[in-house]
Write a protein that holds these residues in place. Structure first.
Motif, PDB file in Angstrom:
ATOM      1  N   UNK A   1      37.723  37.500  35.081  1.00  0.00           N
ATOM      2  CA  UNK A   1      37.460  38.572  36.033  1.00  0.00           C
ATOM      3  C   UNK A   1      36.088  38.412  36.692  1.00  0.00           C
ATOM      4  N   UNK A   2      35.121  37.911  35.941  1.00  0.00           N
ATOM      5  CA  UNK A   2      33.805  37.648  36.542  1.00  0.00           C
ATOM      6  C   UNK A   2      33.931  36.580  37.625  1.00  0.00           C
ATOM      7  N   UNK A   3      34.779  35.600  37.413  1.00  0.00           N
ATOM      8  CA  UNK A   3      35.011  34.564  38.418  1.00  0.00           C
ATOM      9  C   UNK A   3      35.601  35.181  39.689  1.00  0.00           C
ATOM     10  N   UNK A   4      36.593  36.066  39.505  1.00  0.00           N
ATOM     11  CA  UNK A   4      37.183  36.738  40.655  1.00  0.00           C
ATOM     12  C   UNK A   4      36.157  37.610  41.370  1.00  0.00           C
TER      13      UNK A   4
ATOM     14  N   UNK B   1      35.470  37.176  45.271  1.00  0.00           N
ATOM     15  CA  UNK B   1      36.071  38.174  46.154  1.00  0.00           C
ATOM     16  C   UNK B   1      35.084  39.306  46.416  1.00  0.00           C
ATOM     17  N   UNK B   2      34.802  39.542  47.684  1.00  0.00           N
ATOM     18  CA  UNK B   2      33.822  40.564  48.051  1.00  0.00           C
ATOM     19  C   UNK B   2      34.312  41.969  47.740  1.00  0.00           C
ATOM     20  N   UNK B   3      35.631  42.185  47.779  1.00  0.00           N
ATOM     21  CA  UNK B   3      36.170  43.522  47.567  1.00  0.00           C
ATOM     22  C   UNK B   3      36.619  43.764  46.121  1.00  0.00           C
ATOM     23  N   UNK B   4      36.241  42.882  45.207  1.00  0.00           N
ATOM     24  CA  UNK B   4      36.648  43.033  43.808  1.00  0.00           C
ATOM     25  C   UNK B   4      35.875  44.180  43.167  1.00  0.00           C
ATOM     26  N   UNK B   5      36.564  45.009  42.397  1.00  0.00           N
ATOM     27  CA  UNK B   5      35.932  46.140  41.719  1.00  0.00           C
ATOM     28  C   UNK B   5      35.319  45.666  40.403  1.00  0.00           C
TER      29      UNK B   5
END
Length: 273
Positions: free
Chosen positions: A84-87, A91-95
């Protein structure tokens, strides 16, 4: 869909995280418990995926919070969080808050399952084999005990980290959407509550020493009377009061520890228990 193959860099990262995962409880505090160990174990992911000092600092702060789960299943959480840290980095819009939410939601179920399987079953089997060999005078009994317990545990730790990272957050989200996470959480919570009850009964000791005397002879023993009502009623009541103070009155863990110590000294001094 979650990715199914790992690159050489990812395998190297997971190997580093696996070795660092042994420090989960190396620096324990009442408020964060294993939080410092989690932060240390997550550093390879953080250094790899984030470029600026601010991003790295935010990630470290995110992980340096309360965390506690069974050591055997702990790497699975690290793997999921690393994915998830990679995502989040890509990804700029990742929560980013979802990373903490996933970690928190996994703690309870994995603790219930891990404690039941590894501490409640595997350790007992390993100890039974070891004790049996020791009674026969076998000098390798301690080694056999360690091998029987640690080989399955370490294999689980290694593959759990890889599976967690490979599946990533996608699998967790699928569990939530299908409703299976709620089912697993409920089932594991029941196991966890059962374990807490067993621990309270076996580890919390409170025996009343005050007895009713007539002509110097005990005619009613307080502890026997309480046991006739409900065996372990005082340890249970004491545990529930502590939970109530923490949950409802927002008493901090540090104050609770100090209070328990003072209470223990007081009742011992008065000869109550």
């Amino acid at each position: 869909m979650a990715k199914s193959t790992l690159t050489q860099d990812e395998k190297k990262l997971l190997k580093q995280v696996y070795w660092r995962s042994f420090t989960e409880f190396a620096s324990v505090t009442p408020t964060k418990l294993g939080g410092s160990g989690v932060t240390y174990a997550m550093l390879p992911f953080i250094d790899k995926y984030y470029k600026t000092d601010e991003e790295k600092r935010d990630a470290m702060v995110r992980h340096n919070t309360y965390f506690n789960t069974t050591v055997a299943t702990y790497p699975f959480v690290l793997g999921v969080a690393g994915s998830m840290e990679k995502e989040n980095a890509e990804q700029a819009d990742f929560d980013a808050e979802s990373i903490s939410a996933i970690k928190t939601s996994l703690m309870g179920p994995l603790s219930g399952l891990g404690d039941s399987i590894f501490w409640g079953v595997l350790r007992v089997i390993a100890a039974g084999i070891g004790v049996s060999l020791a009674n026969q005078g076998n000098p390798f009994a301690p080694i056999v005990f360690l091998l029987v317990f640690n080989i399955p545990t370490q294999l689980t730790r290694w593959y759990a980290g890889k599976i967690g990272y490979t599946l990533g957050s996608t699998y967790i989200y699928d569990l939530y959407e299908s409703g299976m996470m709620a089912v697993l959480t409920k089932a594991a919570s029941i196991v966890g509550i059962t374990m807490v009850g067993a621990m309270a009964a076996s580890m919390v000791k409170f025996d009343v020493k005050w007895n009713m005397l007539i002509n110097g002879k005990a005619v009613m023993k307080s502890q026997e009377m309480l046991d006739s009502i409900f065996i372990g009623i005082l340890p249970l009541a004491f545990t529930l009061i502590c939970f109530w103070l923490i949950a409802k009155k927002n008493v901090s863990i540090n104050k609770m520890i100090i209070g328990v110590i003072v209470f223990g000294i007081l009742v011992s001094f008065l000869g109550i228990a």
